[in-house]
Design a protein around this motif. Structure first.
Motif, PDB file in Angstrom:
ATOM      1  N   GLN A 173      26.904  45.696  52.458  1.00 35.18           N
ATOM      2  CA  GLN A 173      27.828  44.703  52.994  1.00 35.18           C
ATOM      3  C   GLN A 173      28.505  43.923  51.858  1.00 35.18           C
ATOM      4  O   GLN A 173      29.722  43.972  51.710  1.00 35.18           O
ATOM      5  CB  GLN A 173      27.102  43.758  53.953  1.00 35.18           C
ATOM      6  N   VAL A 174      27.727  43.242  51.054  1.00 38.75           N
ATOM      7  CA  VAL A 174      28.333  42.358  50.057  1.00 38.75           C
ATOM      8  C   VAL A 174      29.075  43.151  48.984  1.00 38.75           C
ATOM      9  O   VAL A 174      30.265  42.911  48.718  1.00 38.75           O
ATOM     10  CB  VAL A 174      27.271  41.443  49.417  1.00 38.75           C
ATOM     11  N   LEU A 175      28.406  44.125  48.351  1.00 36.85           N
ATOM     12  CA  LEU A 175      29.064  44.866  47.287  1.00 36.85           C
ATOM     13  C   LEU A 175      30.192  45.744  47.824  1.00 36.85           C
ATOM     14  O   LEU A 175      31.269  45.835  47.225  1.00 36.85           O
ATOM     15  CB  LEU A 175      28.048  45.714  46.521  1.00 36.85           C
ATOM     16  N   VAL A 176      29.958  46.388  48.960  1.00 33.23           N
ATOM     17  CA  VAL A 176      31.008  47.228  49.531  1.00 33.23           C
ATOM     18  C   VAL A 176      32.233  46.391  49.875  1.00 33.23           C
ATOM     19  O   VAL A 176      33.373  46.781  49.606  1.00 33.23           O
ATOM     20  CB  VAL A 176      30.481  47.981  50.772  1.00 33.23           C
ATOM     21  N   ALA A 177      32.018  45.215  50.448  1.00 31.79           N
ATOM     22  CA  ALA A 177      33.153  44.356  50.817  1.00 31.79           C
ATOM     23  C   ALA A 177      33.942  43.938  49.587  1.00 31.79           C
ATOM     24  O   ALA A 177      35.176  43.888  49.618  1.00 31.79           O
ATOM     25  CB  ALA A 177      32.653  43.126  51.569  1.00 31.79           C
ATOM     26  N   ASN A 178      33.251  43.656  48.491  1.00 28.14           N
ATOM     27  CA  ASN A 178      33.954  43.273  47.265  1.00 28.14           C
ATOM     28  C   ASN A 178      34.817  44.419  46.741  1.00 28.14           C
ATOM     29  O   ASN A 178      35.896  44.192  46.203  1.00 28.14           O
ATOM     30  CB  ASN A 178      32.951  42.833  46.199  1.00 28.14           C
ATOM     31  N   LEU A 179      34.342  45.650  46.896  1.00 27.58           N
ATOM     32  CA  LEU A 179      35.116  46.788  46.424  1.00 27.58           C
ATOM     33  C   LEU A 179      36.217  47.183  47.403  1.00 27.58           C
ATOM     34  O   LEU A 179      37.213  47.794  47.006  1.00 27.58           O
ATOM     35  CB  LEU A 179      34.181  47.973  46.164  1.00 27.58           C
ATOM     36  N   LEU A 180      36.047  46.833  48.663  1.00 28.03           N
ATOM     37  CA  LEU A 180      37.073  47.125  49.665  1.00 28.03           C
ATOM     38  C   LEU A 180      38.232  46.135  49.627  1.00 28.03           C
ATOM     39  O   LEU A 180      39.348  46.474  50.018  1.00 28.03           O
ATOM     40  CB  LEU A 180      36.466  47.084  51.071  1.00 28.03           C
ATOM     41  N   ASP A 181      37.957  44.922  49.177  1.00 27.56           N
ATOM     42  CA  ASP A 181      38.984  43.879  49.249  1.00 27.56           C
ATOM     43  C   ASP A 181      40.271  44.329  48.564  1.00 27.56           C
ATOM     44  O   ASP A 181      40.261  44.823  47.442  1.00 27.56           O
ATOM     45  CB  ASP A 181      38.476  42.596  48.582  1.00 27.56           C
ATOM     46  N   ASN A 182      41.392  44.120  49.274  1.00 23.61           N
ATOM     47  CA  ASN A 182      42.685  44.468  48.685  1.00 23.61           C
ATOM     48  C   ASN A 182      43.729  43.382  48.922  1.00 23.61           C
ATOM     49  O   ASN A 182      44.922  43.624  48.797  1.00 23.61           O
ATOM     50  CB  ASN A 182      43.182  45.820  49.221  1.00 23.61           C
ATOM     51  N   GLN A 183      43.255  42.176  49.271  1.00 29.07           N
ATOM     52  CA  GLN A 183      44.188  41.086  49.502  1.00 29.07           C
ATOM     53  C   GLN A 183      44.043  39.942  48.501  1.00 29.07           C
ATOM     54  O   GLN A 183      44.916  39.084  48.414  1.00 29.07           O
ATOM     55  CB  GLN A 183      44.021  40.546  50.927  1.00 29.07           C
ATOM     56  N   GLN A 184      42.932  39.926  47.755  1.00 31.19           N
ATOM     57  CA  GLN A 184      42.745  38.869  46.766  1.00 31.19           C
ATOM     58  C   GLN A 184      42.104  39.424  45.487  1.00 31.19           C
ATOM     59  O   GLN A 184      41.402  38.725  44.772  1.00 31.19           O
ATOM     60  CB  GLN A 184      41.905  37.734  47.356  1.00 31.19           C
ATOM     61  N   SER A 185      42.386  40.697  45.238  1.00 33.38           N
ATOM     62  CA  SER A 185      41.774  41.379  44.099  1.00 33.38           C
ATOM     63  C   SER A 185      42.812  41.759  43.050  1.00 33.38           C
ATOM     64  O   SER A 185      43.969  42.035  43.366  1.00 33.38           O
ATOM     65  CB  SER A 185      41.053  42.653  44.567  1.00 33.38           C
ATOM     66  N   TRP A 186      42.341  41.773  41.808  1.00 29.47           N
ATOM     67  CA  TRP A 186      43.145  42.180  40.659  1.00 29.47           C
ATOM     68  C   TRP A 186      42.384  43.273  39.926  1.00 29.47           C
ATOM     69  O   TRP A 186      41.155  43.270  39.896  1.00 29.47           O
ATOM     70  CB  TRP A 186      43.357  41.008  39.706  1.00 29.47           C
ATOM     71  N   GLU A 187      43.113  44.218  39.332  1.00 28.84           N
ATOM     72  CA  GLU A 187      42.458  45.265  38.560  1.00 28.84           C
ATOM     73  C   GLU A 187      42.852  45.152  37.095  1.00 28.84           C
ATOM     74  O   GLU A 187      44.018  44.900  36.764  1.00 28.84           O
ATOM     75  CB  GLU A 187      42.816  46.647  39.106  1.00 28.84           C
ATOM     76  N   LEU A 188      41.857  45.341  36.234  1.00 30.85           N
ATOM     77  CA  LEU A 188      42.062  45.220  34.789  1.00 30.85           C
ATOM     78  C   LEU A 188      42.524  46.551  34.217  1.00 30.85           C
ATOM     79  O   LEU A 188      41.878  47.589  34.413  1.00 30.85           O
ATOM     80  CB  LEU A 188      40.758  44.776  34.121  1.00 30.85           C
ATOM     81  N   ASN A 189      43.628  46.525  33.495  1.00 31.94           N
ATOM     82  CA  ASN A 189      44.154  47.708  32.812  1.00 31.94           C
ATOM     83  C   ASN A 189      43.549  47.841  31.420  1.00 31.94           C
ATOM     84  O   ASN A 189      42.943  46.909  30.891  1.00 31.94           O
ATOM     85  CB  ASN A 189      45.676  47.626  32.697  1.00 31.94           C
ATOM     86  N   SER A 190      43.789  48.986  30.808  1.00 34.28           N
ATOM     87  CA  SER A 190      43.246  49.240  29.474  1.00 34.28           C
ATOM     88  C   SER A 190      43.856  48.328  28.415  1.00 34.28           C
ATOM     89  O   SER A 190      43.261  48.115  27.359  1.00 34.28           O
ATOM     90  CB  SER A 190      43.496  50.702  29.086  1.00 34.28           C
ATOM     91  N   ASP A 191      45.042  47.749  28.702  1.00 30.44           N
ATOM     92  CA  ASP A 191      45.692  46.861  27.732  1.00 30.44           C
ATOM     93  C   ASP A 191      45.260  45.404  27.870  1.00 30.44           C
ATOM     94  O   ASP A 191      45.806  44.518  27.210  1.00 30.44           O
ATOM     95  CB  ASP A 191      47.216  46.959  27.859  1.00 30.44           C
ATOM     96  N   GLY A 192      44.277  45.140  28.736  1.00 32.26           N
ATOM     97  CA  GLY A 192      43.775  43.780  28.910  1.00 32.26           C
ATOM     98  C   GLY A 192      44.521  42.978  29.954  1.00 32.26           C
ATOM     99  O   GLY A 192      44.177  41.818  30.199  1.00 32.26           O
ATOM    100  N   LYS A 193      45.531  43.563  30.584  1.00 29.86           N
ATOM    101  CA  LYS A 193      46.300  42.855  31.612  1.00 29.86           C
ATOM    102  C   LYS A 193      45.794  43.217  33.002  1.00 29.86           C
ATOM    103  O   LYS A 193      45.353  44.341  33.242  1.00 29.86           O
ATOM    104  CB  LYS A 193      47.787  43.194  31.485  1.00 29.86           C
TER     105      LYS A 193
END
Length: 710
Positions: free
Chosen positions: A642-662
Motif C-alpha cells: 500500500q504505502v510503497l506502491v502508492a508512492n510509486l504510482l503517484d503521478n500528480q505530485q511527483s518529480w523524476e530526477l534526470n541524470s543531469d541533476g534536474k
C-alpha cells in the motif's frame, strides 16, 4: 569546469545544490494552479523558511570552512568556495522566482478579497483605524537609533529586519540617518478590521507614519535589510555539563556571524556599502531583493479564515484495530502487531498508548526517546503523569535537536521536577531513534510493549508529516529496545540484537549486506530489486554500492523527497536506478526499505524495514538510529503493497530526477493518481481495507510514467 574534480562530479550531485533543487520544487507547488490560493501562499512561505535554515546551517558551515582555509572537497569534487559561488547563483534565481510568484499570488488574492496594501491605498476609515493603531500599539515599541559617529551600529538579531530612513530637518536641512528594528514580537503584516481582509506590512506602516515618529523631519527615502546568522551549535567533546553548555551555546548562537544579508532594491547604495562593511564576513552572501523581504512572513496571511481558499479540512481516523478492542491499546497490540499511517490515521493513538500506560496500575516502567516533541506536548504530560503515579519513567531528551534545543531544555526540567529520570544521551552523537517501550505486569509475567516510529513524537507535525507507527508486543523487539535504552543511558553496549540494527554501530554495514544480497540474486539469474523511501540520500559508500547493484542488473526504485547525491540513469553506472520526489499536501517523511529477496517487488517474501534514519553519513556515523524488520505478514502487506506502491504510482505530485541533476514533473496521463488523496479517502492500513490494486487502482507497472518538463 576549471578546478573541479571531473570524475567526482560525474558520479555525484552536489549536496547543497540538490537541497536547493528540493526547495525549487516546493516553490513550484506555489505556482501549481491545482492548489487553492492560500495553500499556494503557504508553499511560498515554506520555501522562504527553508532557505533561511539552509543559510543558518549549511551555508554557515561552508563560510566557516572558507574562513579557516579548509580546502576539503565535497563528494562531487567542489571546494567550499566553489560551492558558495554555485549557491549564490542558484539562490539568486530562486529568490527572483519567489518574488515573481508573490506578485502573481498577490494579484489573485486581491481578486479573492485578500489585499496587501500601502498606507496611501487605504480608505479614510481604514486610515483612521491604522493611525490610532500606530499611535497606541506600535509607536511605544519602536526605538529609532541615529547612525552617526557617536552611535555604534547596533546588534541585529538573527532574521532581524530593519528599516534605514534618510531624513532632512525641515528647519535647517540637516541630514539624519535613522535605523529602526522591526519588533520581532509584532506581526509583520497588520490586518485592518473588516470583512475584506486588508493587510499592511509593518515597515509600510512605519514609513507611512514617519511624520509622527520624526516630527519636524521630512523623509527622503527608506530601505529595508534583513540578516541571517550562523545558528548551528557545535558540541565540544570536552563539555562536562551538557545542559549548561547548551544554555550557553543558545545565547552565543543569537550572536553568530552574519551569513546572508538581504537588502531591498530601493536601499540607498551608500547605505548598502556601509552595511557590507559592518555586517558581512568573508564568504557571506548578499542578495538584493526587488520585492518582499522575508518571504516566510507571508504565512501570517495563510491564517486568514477562508476555508474556500484552503485544502478541504481533513480529520484523521483513529485506528480501527484499537476500536475493535474497546480502545484498549495493550489488548489490541497483544492480539496482533499494528501499523498506523500518519497523518491519515491519528497520532492520538500514540498519545493514548502513553496515557493508558500512565494510568494503568499494572504498568511498572516507561522508557521514551524525545527528539522533537513540540511546545504543547501531550506526550510530555503523559510521562509526567506516569512519574507522579509512581512508575519508573526514563526519558532520553536530545538536547542537540537543531532549533529545538531551548524547548527540550524546558521539557527536561519539567520532567525532572516530576520525578522522571532524564538522560541526555551521548555528547558526540544525537539520539534520533523514535522508540517508546512500556513494561506491564500481566498474568504470565512481565510483558513489554513497543512503539517504533519513523517520525518524531510531535503532535503538530504528525498532522502534516507522513510517517509510520509500528506497535508490537514481540518479546524480541522488547529485549532489543531495552538494550538500546541501556546503551544510551549507561553506555552498556549490546552484545547482540535479535531484530534491530542500530547506528552508529552497524546500520551501514547491514544495508550493504542487503544490497549485496540483491546483487548476488541478480548475478545468479534471480530477480534483484530494491525499493527505498527516505528523505535524503547522501552517503557515498551506499551510493557506490547502489551503482554496483545497478550494473549487476538490480532494479532500483528510490523515493527521495529532498537531497539526492546519486545520479540515476547514467549508462554503465546507474542505468537501472530511478529516483522520484513527492511534494504535495503532506510532507513525505517515512523511511521504508524493501529488498526483493530473489523475486520482483512487491512480494510477500521481500525483506522489509522501517527506520528512523536517512542514508546519510550523519545517520550512520553520528546518530543513534534503528532499523526494524517487518515480519508480520499483514503489516508487511500494508506497508509494502500500500504505502510503497502508492508512492510509486503517484503521478500528480511527483518529480523524476534526470541524470543531469534536474527534476521533471511526472505527467498523470489518462490514469491520474494522487497518493495523498488516496489515503485520505480509502480505508486505513490498520483497518480491513483492501490493498491498492484491490480498490480499482492499477497494479504497479515497471513501465515508467510519462514526464513533462516544468
Amino acid at each position: 569546469m576549471d578546478g573541479f574534480d571531473e570524475e567526482a562530479s560525474k558520479r555525484y550531485n552536489n549536496r547543497e545544490l540538490s537541497w536547493l533543487g528540493f526547495n525549487e520544487r516546493v516553490l513550484q507547488e506555489a505556482q501549481n494552479g491545482a492548489h487553492p490560493l492560500l495553500e499556494r501562499l503557504r508553499f511560498l512561505s515554506i520555501s522562504g523558511d527553508n532557505l533561511d535554515e539552509f543559510y543558518m546551517v549549511r551555508v554557515a558551515g561552508l563560510v566557516g570552512q572558507l574562513g579557516q582555509g579548509v580546502e576539503e572537497r565535497s563528494a562531487d569534487g567542489r571546494t567550499p568556495l566553489q560551492q558558495l559561488v554555485a549557491i549564490e547563483k542558484r539562490v539568486a534565481e530562486l529568490t527572483a522566482g519567489q518574488q515573481n510568484v508573490w506578485q502573481e499570488l498577490r494579484e489573485k488574492l486581491s481578486e479573492s478579497g485578500i489585499c496587501v496594501k500601502t498606507v496611501n491605498d487605504l480608505s479614510a476609515e481604514a486610515f483612521a483605524w491604522l493611525d490610532n493603531h500606530f499611535t497606541t500599539q506600535i509607536f511605544p515599541v519602536l526605538t529609532p537609533q541615529a547612525l552617526d559617529p557617536a552611535h555604534p551600529f547596533p546588534f541585529i538579531p538573527n532574521k532581524g529586519i530593519s528599516l534605514i530612513i534618510n531624513l532632512r530637518r525641515a528647519s535647517d536641512g540637516h541630514a539624519v540617518r535613522e535605523l529602526i528594528m522591526l519588533p520581532p514580537t509584532m506581526p509583520r503584516l497588520i490586518r485592518i478590521p473588516g470583512e475584506e481582509a486588508i493587510y499592511i506590512s509593518l515597515e509600510s506602516v512605519i514609513t507611512g507614519f514617519s511624520g509622527k515618529l520624526f516630527p519636524g523631519y521630512d523623509m527622503l527615502n527608506a530601505g529595508l535589510f534583513r540578516i541571517i546568522r550562523d545558528s548551528d551549535i557545535e558540541v565540544e567533546e570536552e563539555a562536562e555539563d551538557l545542559v549548561r553548555y547548551f544554555r550557553s551555546a543558545i545565547k552565543r548562537r543569537r550572536r553568530g556571524q552574519v551569513i546572508r544579508l538581504e537588502v531591498s532594491a530601493d536601499l540607498d547604495p551608500v547605505i548598502g556599502r556601509d552595511l557590507d562593511d559592518v555586517l558581512l564576513a568573508p564568504g557571506a552572501i548578499k542578495s538584493i531583493i526587488d520585492g518582499f523581504i522575508g518571504i516566510g512572513s507571508l504565512s501570517e496571511i495563510v491564517d486568514e479564515d477562508r476555508p474556500d481558499l484552503k485544502f478541504p479540512a481533513y480529520s484523521p481516523r483513529f485506528p480501527e484495530r484499537i476500536r475493535d478492542h474497546g480502545g484498549d491499546c495493550f489488548a489490541a497490540i497483544r492480539s496482533k502487531d499494528i501499523v498506523v499511517h500518519h497523518p491519515y490515521e491519528s497520532f492520538e493513538v500514540v498519545i493514548e498508548f502513553l496515557q493508558q500506560a500512565a494510568a494503568d496500575p499494572d504498568v511498572i516502567a516507561i522508557k521514551q526517546t524525545l527528539y522533537r516533541a513540540g511546545k504543547q506536548s501531550a506526550v510530555i504530560k503523559a510521562l509526567i503523569d506516569a512519574a507522579e503515579a509512581g512508575k519508573s519513567v526514563t526519558a532520553v531528551v536530545e538536547l542537540k535537536a537543531r532549533f529545538d534545543e531551548e524547548q527540550n531544555l524546558l521539557w527536561a526540567s519539567a520532567l525532572e521536577r516530576a520525578g522522571v529520570q532524564v538522560v541526555y544521551g551521548f555528547i558526540e552523537w544525537k539520539t534520533h531513534a523514535k522508540i517508546s517501550m512500556v513494561v506491564r505486569r500481566e498474568a504470565e509475567g512481565y510483558r513489554t510493549y513497543c512503539h517504533f516510529g519513523t517520525g518524531n513524537y510531535h503532535p503538530i507535525t504528525a498532522k502534516i508529516y507522513t510517517d509510520i507507527s509500528f506497535f508490537t508486543a514481540d518479546p524480541r523487539a522488547g529485549r532489543d529496545a531495552a538494550q538500546l535504552f541501556n546503551y544510551i543511558t549507561g553506555y552498556v553496549e549490546p552484545e547482540k540484537f535479535e531484530l534491530l540494527t542500530m547506528s552508529p554501530r552497524d546500520m551501514r554495514a547491514r544495508l550493504m549486506e542487503l544490497i549485496d544480497q540483491e546483487i548476488d540474486n541478480a548475478r545468479s539469474g534471480k530477480s534483484g530489486a530494491i525499493w527505498a523511501k527516505m528523505n535524503s540520500l547522501v552517503d557515498p559508500m551506499i551510493i557506490e554500492k547502489l551503482y554496483t547493484a545497478s550494473n549487476a542488473g538490480v532494479q532500483i526504485e528510490l523515493i527521495i523527497r529532498g537531497i539526492c547525491c546519486l545520479k540515476p540513469q547514467i549508462p554503465g553506472m546507474s542505468d537501472n536506478i530511478r529516483v522520484r520526489s513527492v511534494i504535495g499536501r503532506f510532507l513525505e517523511h517515512s523511511r521504508i526499505w524493501a529488498f526483493g529477496n530473489g523475486k520482483q517487488l512487491p512480494n510477500r517474501q521481500a525483506q522489509l524495514y522501517i527506520s528512523s534514519a536517512d542514508w546519510m553519513p550523519r545517520n550512520f556515523d553520528r546518530r543513534v538510529e534503528y532499523m526494524l524488520p517487518i515480519e508480520n505478514s499483514t503489516v508487511h502487506d500494508q506497508i509494502l503493497q500500500q504505502v510503497l506502491v502508492a508512492n510509486l504510482l503517484d503521478n500528480q505530485q511527483s518529480w523524476e530526477l534526470n541524470s543531469d541533476g534536474k527534476y521533471v514533473r511526472v505527467h498523470s496521463g489518462d490514469k491520474p493518481f494522487n497518493l495523498h488523496r488516496y489515503f485520505m479517502t480509502n480505508p486505513s492500513l490498520s483497518g480491513r481495507g483492501a490493498a491498492l490494486h484491490g480498490d480499482g487502482v492499477p497494479k504497479l507497472s515497471l513501465k515508467r510514467p510519462v514526464r513533462i518538463d516544468g
